[in-house]
Design a protein around this motif. Structure first.
Motif, PDB file in Angstrom:
ATOM      1  N   PHE A 137      -7.990 -44.924  19.299  1.00  0.00           N
ATOM      2  CA  PHE A 137      -6.894 -45.871  19.115  1.00  0.00           C
ATOM      3  C   PHE A 137      -5.557 -45.256  19.532  1.00  0.00           C
ATOM      4  O   PHE A 137      -4.754 -45.886  20.228  1.00  0.00           O
ATOM      5  N   ALA A 138      -5.334 -44.014  19.120  1.00  0.00           N
ATOM      6  CA  ALA A 138      -4.072 -43.343  19.461  1.00  0.00           C
ATOM      7  C   ALA A 138      -3.930 -43.181  20.972  1.00  0.00           C
ATOM      8  O   ALA A 138      -2.842 -43.392  21.542  1.00  0.00           O
ATOM      9  N   LEU A 139      -5.010 -42.825  21.645  1.00  0.00           N
ATOM     10  CA  LEU A 139      -4.961 -42.646  23.094  1.00  0.00           C
ATOM     11  C   LEU A 139      -4.777 -43.982  23.819  1.00  0.00           C
ATOM     12  O   LEU A 139      -4.123 -44.040  24.867  1.00  0.00           O
ATOM     13  N   ALA A 140      -5.347 -45.057  23.264  1.00  0.00           N
ATOM     14  CA  ALA A 140      -5.139 -46.382  23.852  1.00  0.00           C
ATOM     15  C   ALA A 140      -3.670 -46.777  23.765  1.00  0.00           C
ATOM     16  O   ALA A 140      -3.096 -47.331  24.719  1.00  0.00           O
ATOM     17  N   LEU A 141      -3.046 -46.507  22.614  1.00  0.00           N
ATOM     18  CA  LEU A 141      -1.617 -46.780  22.466  1.00  0.00           C
ATOM     19  C   LEU A 141      -0.805 -45.947  23.455  1.00  0.00           C
ATOM     20  O   LEU A 141       0.158 -46.440  24.062  1.00  0.00           O
ATOM     21  N   ALA A 142      -1.195 -44.692  23.620  1.00  0.00           N
ATOM     22  CA  ALA A 142      -0.477 -43.820  24.548  1.00  0.00           C
ATOM     23  C   ALA A 142      -0.621 -44.318  25.982  1.00  0.00           C
ATOM     24  O   ALA A 142       0.339 -44.286  26.769  1.00  0.00           O
ATOM     25  N   TRP A 145     -16.219 -44.052  32.864  1.00  0.00           N
ATOM     26  CA  TRP A 145     -15.791 -43.761  34.232  1.00  0.00           C
ATOM     27  C   TRP A 145     -15.266 -45.028  34.897  1.00  0.00           C
ATOM     28  O   TRP A 145     -14.401 -44.992  35.768  1.00  0.00           O
ATOM     29  N   GLY A 146     -15.802 -46.159  34.451  1.00  0.00           N
ATOM     30  CA  GLY A 146     -15.360 -47.432  35.001  1.00  0.00           C
ATOM     31  C   GLY A 146     -13.882 -47.699  34.798  1.00  0.00           C
ATOM     32  O   GLY A 146     -13.279 -48.475  35.549  1.00  0.00           O
ATOM     33  N   ALA A 147     -13.269 -47.097  33.783  1.00  0.00           N
ATOM     34  CA  ALA A 147     -11.827 -47.279  33.582  1.00  0.00           C
ATOM     35  C   ALA A 147     -11.054 -46.736  34.779  1.00  0.00           C
ATOM     36  O   ALA A 147     -10.094 -47.352  35.250  1.00  0.00           O
ATOM     37  N   LEU A 148     -11.470 -45.577  35.281  1.00  0.00           N
ATOM     38  CA  LEU A 148     -10.841 -45.006  36.470  1.00  0.00           C
ATOM     39  C   LEU A 148     -11.191 -45.818  37.715  1.00  0.00           C
ATOM     40  O   LEU A 148     -10.343 -46.073  38.570  1.00  0.00           O
ATOM     41  N   LEU A 149     -12.464 -46.231  37.793  1.00  0.00           N
ATOM     42  CA  LEU A 149     -12.908 -46.979  38.959  1.00  0.00           C
ATOM     43  C   LEU A 149     -12.207 -48.345  39.023  1.00  0.00           C
ATOM     44  O   LEU A 149     -11.754 -48.774  40.086  1.00  0.00           O
ATOM     45  N   GLY A 150     -12.123 -49.031  37.877  1.00  0.00           N
ATOM     46  CA  GLY A 150     -11.455 -50.323  37.846  1.00  0.00           C
ATOM     47  C   GLY A 150      -9.988 -50.207  38.192  1.00  0.00           C
ATOM     48  O   GLY A 150      -9.425 -51.048  38.918  1.00  0.00           O
ATOM     49  N   PHE A 151      -9.339 -49.156  37.701  1.00  0.00           N
ATOM     50  CA  PHE A 151      -7.932 -48.907  38.025  1.00  0.00           C
ATOM     51  C   PHE A 151      -7.779 -48.650  39.523  1.00  0.00           C
ATOM     52  O   PHE A 151      -6.885 -49.198  40.177  1.00  0.00           O
ATOM     53  N   ALA A 152      -8.667 -47.817  40.062  1.00  0.00           N
ATOM     54  CA  ALA A 152      -8.594 -47.489  41.488  1.00  0.00           C
ATOM     55  C   ALA A 152      -8.868 -48.708  42.360  1.00  0.00           C
ATOM     56  O   ALA A 152      -8.252 -48.894  43.408  1.00  0.00           O
ATOM     57  N   ALA A 203      -3.755 -44.064  33.383  1.00  0.00           N
ATOM     58  CA  ALA A 203      -5.182 -44.165  33.702  1.00  0.00           C
ATOM     59  C   ALA A 203      -5.982 -43.084  32.985  1.00  0.00           C
ATOM     60  O   ALA A 203      -7.067 -43.340  32.442  1.00  0.00           O
ATOM     61  N   ALA A 204      -5.457 -41.851  32.968  1.00  0.00           N
ATOM     62  CA  ALA A 204      -6.159 -40.743  32.317  1.00  0.00           C
ATOM     63  C   ALA A 204      -6.265 -40.955  30.811  1.00  0.00           C
ATOM     64  O   ALA A 204      -7.313 -40.680  30.199  1.00  0.00           O
ATOM     65  N   LEU A 205      -5.205 -41.468  30.200  1.00  0.00           N
ATOM     66  CA  LEU A 205      -5.221 -41.699  28.757  1.00  0.00           C
ATOM     67  C   LEU A 205      -6.195 -42.808  28.384  1.00  0.00           C
ATOM     68  O   LEU A 205      -6.876 -42.730  27.354  1.00  0.00           O
ATOM     69  N   LEU A 206      -6.282 -43.845  29.201  1.00  0.00           N
ATOM     70  CA  LEU A 206      -7.235 -44.916  28.937  1.00  0.00           C
ATOM     71  C   LEU A 206      -8.664 -44.384  29.014  1.00  0.00           C
ATOM     72  O   LEU A 206      -9.518 -44.731  28.181  1.00  0.00           O
ATOM     73  N   TYR A 207      -8.931 -43.543  29.993  1.00  0.00           N
ATOM     74  CA  TYR A 207     -10.265 -42.935  30.122  1.00  0.00           C
ATOM     75  C   TYR A 207     -10.577 -42.082  28.903  1.00  0.00           C
ATOM     76  O   TYR A 207     -11.677 -42.175  28.335  1.00  0.00           O
ATOM     77  N   ALA A 208      -9.624 -41.278  28.456  1.00  0.00           N
ATOM     78  CA  ALA A 208      -9.840 -40.424  27.288  1.00  0.00           C
ATOM     79  C   ALA A 208     -10.070 -41.263  26.040  1.00  0.00           C
ATOM     80  O   ALA A 208     -10.924 -40.933  25.194  1.00  0.00           O
ATOM     81  N   SER A 209      -9.340 -42.367  25.902  1.00  0.00           N
ATOM     82  CA  SER A 209      -9.542 -43.272  24.769  1.00  0.00           C
ATOM     83  C   SER A 209     -10.976 -43.782  24.746  1.00  0.00           C
ATOM     84  O   SER A 209     -11.628 -43.813  23.691  1.00  0.00           O
ATOM     85  N   GLY A 210     -11.471 -44.177  25.903  1.00  0.00           N
ATOM     86  CA  GLY A 210     -12.833 -44.690  25.988  1.00  0.00           C
ATOM     87  C   GLY A 210     -13.879 -43.647  25.636  1.00  0.00           C
ATOM     88  O   GLY A 210     -14.908 -43.964  25.027  1.00  0.00           O
ATOM     89  N   ILE A 211     -13.641 -42.402  26.006  1.00  0.00           N
ATOM     90  CA  ILE A 211     -14.597 -41.332  25.689  1.00  0.00           C
ATOM     91  C   ILE A 211     -14.781 -41.214  24.179  1.00  0.00           C
ATOM     92  O   ILE A 211     -15.916 -41.147  23.674  1.00  0.00           O
ATOM     93  N   GLY A 214     -16.666 -38.117  10.766  1.00  0.00           N
ATOM     94  CA  GLY A 214     -16.598 -37.821  12.194  1.00  0.00           C
ATOM     95  C   GLY A 214     -16.300 -39.057  13.018  1.00  0.00           C
ATOM     96  O   GLY A 214     -15.454 -39.032  13.917  1.00  0.00           O
ATOM     97  N   VAL A 215     -16.993 -40.161  12.717  1.00  0.00           N
ATOM     98  CA  VAL A 215     -16.761 -41.400  13.459  1.00  0.00           C
ATOM     99  C   VAL A 215     -15.332 -41.881  13.262  1.00  0.00           C
ATOM    100  O   VAL A 215     -14.675 -42.334  14.205  1.00  0.00           O
ATOM    101  N   LEU A 216     -14.822 -41.764  12.046  1.00  0.00           N
ATOM    102  CA  LEU A 216     -13.436 -42.178  11.783  1.00  0.00           C
ATOM    103  C   LEU A 216     -12.462 -41.364  12.633  1.00  0.00           C
ATOM    104  O   LEU A 216     -11.518 -41.919  13.219  1.00  0.00           O
ATOM    105  N   ILE A 217     -12.682 -40.069  12.731  1.00  0.00           N
ATOM    106  CA  ILE A 217     -11.815 -39.216  13.552  1.00  0.00           C
ATOM    107  C   ILE A 217     -11.896 -39.632  15.022  1.00  0.00           C
ATOM    108  O   ILE A 217     -10.875 -39.753  15.711  1.00  0.00           O
ATOM    109  N   PHE A 218     -13.112 -39.883  15.513  1.00  0.00           N
ATOM    110  CA  PHE A 218     -13.275 -40.303  16.912  1.00  0.00           C
ATOM    111  C   PHE A 218     -12.519 -41.609  17.169  1.00  0.00           C
ATOM    112  O   PHE A 218     -11.844 -41.765  18.196  1.00  0.00           O
TER     113      PHE A 218
END
Length: 336
Positions: free
Chosen positions: A264-269, A167-174, A210-218, A255-259
Motif C-alpha cells: 500500500f505504501a509503495l502504491a501511494l509512492a 512484470w506486467g506493470a512495467l510492460l503495460g507502462f512501456a 513505474a518502479a514503485l508500482l512494480y515494487a508495490s505489486g511484488i 507477515g502478510v500484514l507487513i507485506f
C-alpha cells in the motif's frame, strides 16, 4: 470424465458447460480458476493506467484488451509448464493430485504442445506493441521458467512469483509510453524533439513511478500467495516443498500484514511520483482497507477461508487500477 479440482469454484464454467473432451485442456490452463488471470492481468492494466494518467488521459481500451488476452494465454502456458515440472510433487498433494498432467489425463508431450500454441498467440499480440514492451515480454520468460524450481531452493518462492506476476506493470507502462524510463514518452510529447536538461528531473520522476508500482505489486503478490499456500501446509511439509507460509510459521498473519502495508505504501509512492490527481485517494483507501481486512481474517487452520481470501484479490487489484485511472483528473493540484 474429469474431476472438479478442489480449488475450483463449484459453479465454475468449465465443469458446468465445457465438453468433457475439452475439460482437461481448460484445466491445464487453469481456465476453471480465473482468479490467476486477473492477478496476472491487473498489474499490466495498472501500468497502462499509470502511464496514461501521467498524461491526463484514461488508459487505451485496445491496449487493455491486448493485455487481458495476453495475460490469459501466458498464465495458461505458465501453469502448464509448472504442471510439467511439478507433476511428481503434484501427485503427492491432495489439492493438486488430479491436475491433468499429474493424473495422466494429458501427457507431458501434449502439455508442451499446449504451451507452444498459447505462447505463439501471445507473441503475436506482443509484437503489436512498442519495441520495449516486446523486449520486456521476452525477458519475462526467464522469470516464468524459473518459478517452478524456486520451491525447491528457497523458502520464498512467493517472492519470485511476485517478480513474475507483476512484470506486467512495467510492460503495460512501456506499451503505453514506449519506455519505462519515460524517454520515449517525453519525446512523443515534444514531437520527437531533443530533450533539454530541464527534462531530466521529470524523466527521473516518471521512471520512479513505474518502479514503485512494480515494487508495490511484488509485496502484494507475496502477501496473497502466502495466504494461498495455507491450504497446502501439511502436504507441503510431507512433500518437502518450501513456501513463505511454512517459513513464517505462527507469524503468517503478521507477515502478510507487513507485506500488505509495504504494498500500500509503495502504491501511494508510485501515485505521488506519477503526479496523480486527488480522485486517486478514495479508491486507493479502499484498496488499503481490502488488504487490511484480508490480513485480519487469516486463520492458518482454515484452508477454505484462505482460498476465499486469495480469490478476493482480484477486487483489490481492480481497485488500484481504478484509482490510477481516476488519478488522470488532476484537479486544482496534481500529485495529491
Amino acid at each position: 470424465m474429469t474431476t472438479q479440482l478442489p480449488d475450483a469454484a463449484p459453479s465454475n464454467w468449465v465443469d458446468r458447460h465445457a465438453p468433457a473432451a475439452v475439460q482437461p485442456w481448460l484445466k491445464l490452463g487453469r481456465f476453471d480458476r480465473p482468479a490467476g488471470i486477473w492477478l496476472l492481468m491487473l498489474p499490466g492494466w495498472q501500468g497502462a493506467a499509470l502511464a496514461a494518467a501521467m498524461d491526463g488521459k484514461l488508459p487505451d481500451l485496445l491496449l487493455l484488451a491486448k493485455i487481458f488476452v495476453g495475460a490469459a494465454l501466458m498464465r495458461a502456458a505458465g501453469c502448464a509448464f509448472n504442471d510439467i515440472v511439478d507433476r511428481d510433487f503434484d501427485a503427492k498433494v491432495a489439492r493438486t493430485a488430479m491436475r491433468p498432467v499429474a493424473s495422466g489425463q494429458i501427457s507431458v508431450r501434449q502439455a508442451w504442445g499446449f504451451i507452444v500454441v498459447c505462447s505463439l498467440i501471445s507473441l503475436g499480440l506482443l509484437l503489436s506493441m512498442t519495441p520495449l514492451a516486446v523486449g520486456l515480454g521476452v525477458l519475462s520468460l526467464a522469470l516464468v521458467a524459473g518459478y517452478p524450481f524456486m520451491k525447491r531452493i528457497t523458502w520464498w518462492p512467493q517472492a519470485w512469483l511476485g517478480l513474475t506476476f507483476n512484470w506486467g506493470a512495467l510492460l503495460g507502462f512501456a506499451a503505453a509510453t514506449g519506455s519505462v524510463s519515460a524517454y520515449g514518452w517525453l519525446a512523443a510529447q515534444a514531437g520527437g524533439a531533443a530533450l533539454v536538461p530541464a527534462d531530466q528531473l521529470e524523466i527521473g520522476r516518471l521512471t520512479l513511478a513505474a518502479a514503485l508500482l512494480y515494487a508495490s505489486g511484488i509485496f502484494w503478490t507475496l502477501g496473497y500467495d502466502t495466504i494461498y499456500a495455507i491450504q497446502d501446509l501439511e502436504d507441503d511439509a510431507l512433500a518437502g516443498i518450501k513456501s513463505s507460509t511454512r517459513r513464517l510459521g505462527a507469524n503468517v498473519q503478521k507477515g502478510v500484514l507487513i507485506f500488505y502495508v509495504l504494498s500500500f505504501a509503495l502504491a501511494l509512492a508510485a501515485a505521488w511520483a506519477g503526479g496523480m490527481g486527488p480522485l486517486f485517494l478514495p479508491l486507493a483507501a479502499l484498496f488499503g482497507m481490502h488488504l487490511s481486512r484480508q490480513a485480519a481474517r487469516i486463520d492458518v487452520n482454515d484452508g477454505p477461508l484462505a482460498l476465499a481470501l486469495f480469490r478476493s484479490n482480484y477486487l483489490a487489484g481492480l481497485l488500484l487500477f481504478l484509482a490510477l485511472a481516476a488519478g488522470a483528473w488532476k484537479g486544482p493540484v496534481a500529485g495529491f
